[in-house]
Design an enzyme around this catalytic site. Structure first.
Site, mmCIF file in Angstrom:
data_model
loop_
_atom_site.group_PDB
_atom_site.id
_atom_site.type_symbol
_atom_site.label_atom_id
_atom_site.label_comp_id
_atom_site.label_asym_id
_atom_site.label_seq_id
_atom_site.Cartn_x
_atom_site.Cartn_y
_atom_site.Cartn_z
ATOM 1 C CG HIS A 180 2.271 -6.438 -6.880
ATOM 2 N ND1 HIS A 180 3.194 -5.488 -7.268
ATOM 3 C CD2 HIS A 180 1.556 -6.728 -7.997
ATOM 4 C CE1 HIS A 180 3.057 -5.229 -8.552
ATOM 5 N NE2 HIS A 180 2.058 -5.961 -9.026
ATOM 6 C CB CYS A 194 -0.891 -7.232 -10.566
ATOM 7 S SG CYS A 194 -0.397 -8.967 -10.749
#
Length: 219
Positions: A180, A194
Site C-alpha cells: 500500500h 505490510c
C-alpha cells in the site's frame, strides 16, 4: 580529440567532446540535470514522480531503488558511479522463475519489482516490517512481513483506515497484509508487516497489479 559536426552553420560538439564532468545531483536540486535524471529513471521503469526538474522525495525514492538494484548505498546522491550505472543499467535480480505477470519483493534490499510478460514494468523502493514487537491501539504482535508465495485477493480504492493506521490503495495478498501507499517510506523497515510503497507509486502499482497476481516475497 574533439569530434565536431556542422549543421546549418552551427558547430555542435559530438558525444566524445571533452568538457567538465556533470555536477553531482542531490535532493533539493532543480534544473535540467534533474529533469534528465527523472526522464532516464522513468524510461528504466522506476517512478520518480512528476518529471518537473525538481529533486523532491519522489525522485529520491526512485534513486534509492536504482542504487539498490546496482548494489550501491541508497543515499539519493547521483554522483559519477550512479551516472555510469544510468548509462549501462542492470535489471533487478530475479527472485523466482515464476509467472510472467508477478510481483517480487526482496526484504533484504527493500525492493519491489512488478513483471508483465516476464519483463520489469515497475521497480520501487519499499519499507517492510521492522521485525520488532509492538503494542499499539489495543493490538500486540511482531511486525514481521511474511515470506512465501501469495496472490492479490482484495483491494481498496483510495484511503483505507485499518486497525493500525491508514493505507492508500492497499492490495491485500495474505490475511491483513497488503502492499500500500504511505506518506512514510524510509530507507529502513518501518511497518507493522505490510509492504509500504511511496504514496505517488501506489496508483501506478494498483493499475499494474490486478487481483490474482502472484506475489513472491523473499528474505
Amino acid at each position: 580529440m574533439i569530434v565536431a559536426i556542422v549543421l546549418t552553420g552551427v558547430l555542435t560538439l559530438g558525444p566524445f567532446a571533452p568538457g567538465p564532468a556533470p555536477a553531482t545531483v542531490r535532493p533539493g536540486d532543480s534544473g535540467a540535470a534533474v529533469l534528465k535524471l527523472q526522464k532516464r529513471l522513468h524510461a528504466l521503469r522506476y517512478d520518480p514522480g512528476d518529471r518537473n526538474g525538481r529533486y523532491g522525495k519522489e525522485t529520491e525514492a526512485a534513486v534509492w531503488a536504482f542504487q539498490k538494484v546496482h548494489r550501491m548505498r541508497p543515499d539519493g546522491i547521483v554522483d559519477a558511479p550512479v551516472r555510469r550505472a544510468l548509462e549501462r543499467p542492470r535489471q533487478p535480480r530475479r527472485l523466482e522463475r515464476g509467472p510472467r505477470r508477478r510481483v517480487e519483493i526482496s526484504l533484504r534490499r527493500q525492493l519491489l519489482t512488478v513483471y508483465r510478460r516476464g519483463r520489469p514494468v515497475l521497480i520501487s523502493h519499499v519499507s517492510s516490517g521492522t521485525g520488532r514487537h509492538y503494542c499499539e491501539r489495543g493490538a500486540c504482535g511482531v511486525a514481521r512481513t511474511p515470506t512465501g508465495d501469495f496472490r492479490v485477493f482484495r483491494r481498496v480504492k483510495g484511503w483505507h483506515r485499518a486497525r493500525l493506521g491508514y493505507m492508500y490503495r492497499p492490495l491485500y495478498f495474505h490475511g491483513g497484509f497488503a502492499m500500500h501507499g504511505s506518506m512514510n517510506v524510509p530507507r529502513r523497515p518501518a511497518s507493522h508487516g505490510c509492504v509500504r510503497v511511496p504514496l505517488h507509486t501506489a496508483d501506478r502499482l494498483a493499475r499494474l497489479v490486478p487481483n490474482g497476481t502472484h506475489v513472491h516475497i523473499r528474505r
